[in-house]
Design a protein around this motif. Structure first.
Motif, short mmCIF file in Angstrom:
data_model
loop_
_atom_site.label_atom_id
_atom_site.label_comp_id
_atom_site.label_asym_id
_atom_site.label_seq_id
_atom_site.Cartn_x
_atom_site.Cartn_y
_atom_site.Cartn_z
N ALA A 160 -85.56 52.76 7.82
CA ALA A 160 -84.61 53.82 8.15
C ALA A 160 -83.43 53.34 9.00
N PHE A 161 -83.62 52.30 9.79
CA PHE A 161 -82.57 51.89 10.72
C PHE A 161 -81.31 51.38 10.02
N PRO A 162 -81.41 50.43 9.10
CA PRO A 162 -80.17 49.99 8.43
C PRO A 162 -79.47 51.13 7.69
N ARG A 163 -80.25 52.01 7.11
CA ARG A 163 -79.67 53.14 6.37
C ARG A 163 -78.97 54.11 7.31
N ALA A 164 -79.62 54.46 8.41
CA ALA A 164 -79.04 55.42 9.35
C ALA A 164 -77.82 54.86 10.06
N LEU A 165 -77.86 53.58 10.37
CA LEU A 165 -76.76 52.97 11.12
C LEU A 165 -75.71 52.34 10.22
N ARG A 166 -75.98 52.38 8.90
CA ARG A 166 -75.05 51.86 7.90
C ARG A 166 -74.72 50.38 8.14
N VAL A 167 -75.79 49.59 8.27
CA VAL A 167 -75.63 48.14 8.38
C VAL A 167 -76.42 47.48 7.26
N HIS A 168 -76.07 46.25 6.93
CA HIS A 168 -76.76 45.51 5.88
C HIS A 168 -77.78 44.57 6.51
N GLY A 169 -78.89 44.37 5.84
CA GLY A 169 -79.90 43.44 6.32
C GLY A 169 -80.89 44.10 7.26
N THR A 170 -81.73 43.28 7.86
CA THR A 170 -82.75 43.79 8.77
C THR A 170 -82.25 43.73 10.20
N LEU A 171 -82.86 44.53 11.04
CA LEU A 171 -82.49 44.57 12.45
C LEU A 171 -83.71 44.22 13.31
N ASP A 172 -83.49 43.48 14.38
CA ASP A 172 -84.56 43.11 15.30
C ASP A 172 -84.84 44.31 16.21
N VAL A 173 -86.08 44.79 16.21
CA VAL A 173 -86.44 45.98 16.98
C VAL A 173 -87.20 45.66 18.26
N ALA A 174 -87.32 44.37 18.61
CA ALA A 174 -88.12 43.98 19.78
C ALA A 174 -87.61 44.63 21.07
N GLU A 175 -86.30 44.62 21.27
CA GLU A 175 -85.73 45.20 22.49
C GLU A 175 -85.96 46.71 22.54
N LEU A 176 -85.80 47.38 21.41
CA LEU A 176 -86.03 48.82 21.34
C LEU A 176 -87.51 49.13 21.57
N ARG A 177 -88.40 48.32 20.99
CA ARG A 177 -89.85 48.52 21.17
C ARG A 177 -90.22 48.41 22.65
N GLU A 178 -89.65 47.42 23.34
CA GLU A 178 -89.91 47.25 24.77
C GLU A 178 -89.41 48.46 25.56
N HIS A 179 -88.20 48.92 25.22
CA HIS A 179 -87.63 50.09 25.91
C HIS A 179 -88.51 51.32 25.72
N LEU A 180 -88.95 51.56 24.48
CA LEU A 180 -89.81 52.72 24.21
C LEU A 180 -91.14 52.59 24.94
N GLY A 181 -91.66 51.38 25.05
CA GLY A 181 -92.90 51.17 25.80
C GLY A 181 -92.74 51.54 27.26
N GLN A 182 -91.60 51.22 27.84
CA GLN A 182 -91.34 51.59 29.23
C GLN A 182 -91.17 53.09 29.39
N VAL A 183 -90.46 53.72 28.46
CA VAL A 183 -90.20 55.16 28.54
C VAL A 183 -91.50 55.95 28.35
N THR A 184 -92.27 55.62 27.33
CA THR A 184 -93.50 56.37 27.09
C THR A 184 -94.55 56.06 28.14
N GLY A 185 -94.48 54.89 28.75
CA GLY A 185 -95.42 54.56 29.81
C GLY A 185 -95.17 55.39 31.06
N LYS A 186 -93.92 55.74 31.32
CA LYS A 186 -93.57 56.52 32.50
C LYS A 186 -93.78 58.02 32.30
N HIS A 187 -93.44 58.52 31.11
CA HIS A 187 -93.37 59.96 30.90
C HIS A 187 -94.38 60.49 29.90
N GLY A 188 -95.19 59.62 29.29
CA GLY A 188 -96.05 60.09 28.22
C GLY A 188 -95.24 60.27 26.96
N GLN A 189 -95.84 60.80 25.92
CA GLN A 189 -95.12 60.96 24.67
C GLN A 189 -94.38 62.28 24.65
#
Length: 87
Positions: free
Chosen positions: A38-67
């Protein structure tokens, strides 16, 4: 989030350049979006995107506030809409 240099970056201040997209702050939603490519389609970019930084950010957010919706510092939800109380 936005795509910068082939990676997904959480744009918490909503100020980064480029096309942005929203994602529910839960690891299962990130996994589903990756499976559906969904990411390349939604953001209108070609190829794959590295999600490691986003995964880390979501881990911090959900760790603090729950889901679920994460309230911002000014009483707004992540979509920028005010938190509404039920009468």
């Amino acid at each position: 989030m936005v795509a910068l240099d082939g990676r997904l970056v959480a744009d918490t201040r909503r100020r980064l350049p480029g096309r942005g997209a929203w994602l529910h702050p839960g690891p299962e939603c990130l996994a589903k979006a990756e499976r559906r490519r969904a990411f390349p389609r939604a953001l209108r970019v070609h190829g794959t995107l590295d999600v490691a930084e986003l995964r880390e950010h979501l881990g911090q957010v959900t760790g603090k506030h729950g889901q679920g919706s994460v309230p911002g510092p000014d009483g707004t939800k992540e979509a920028g809409r005010p938190v509404m109380s039920q009468p």
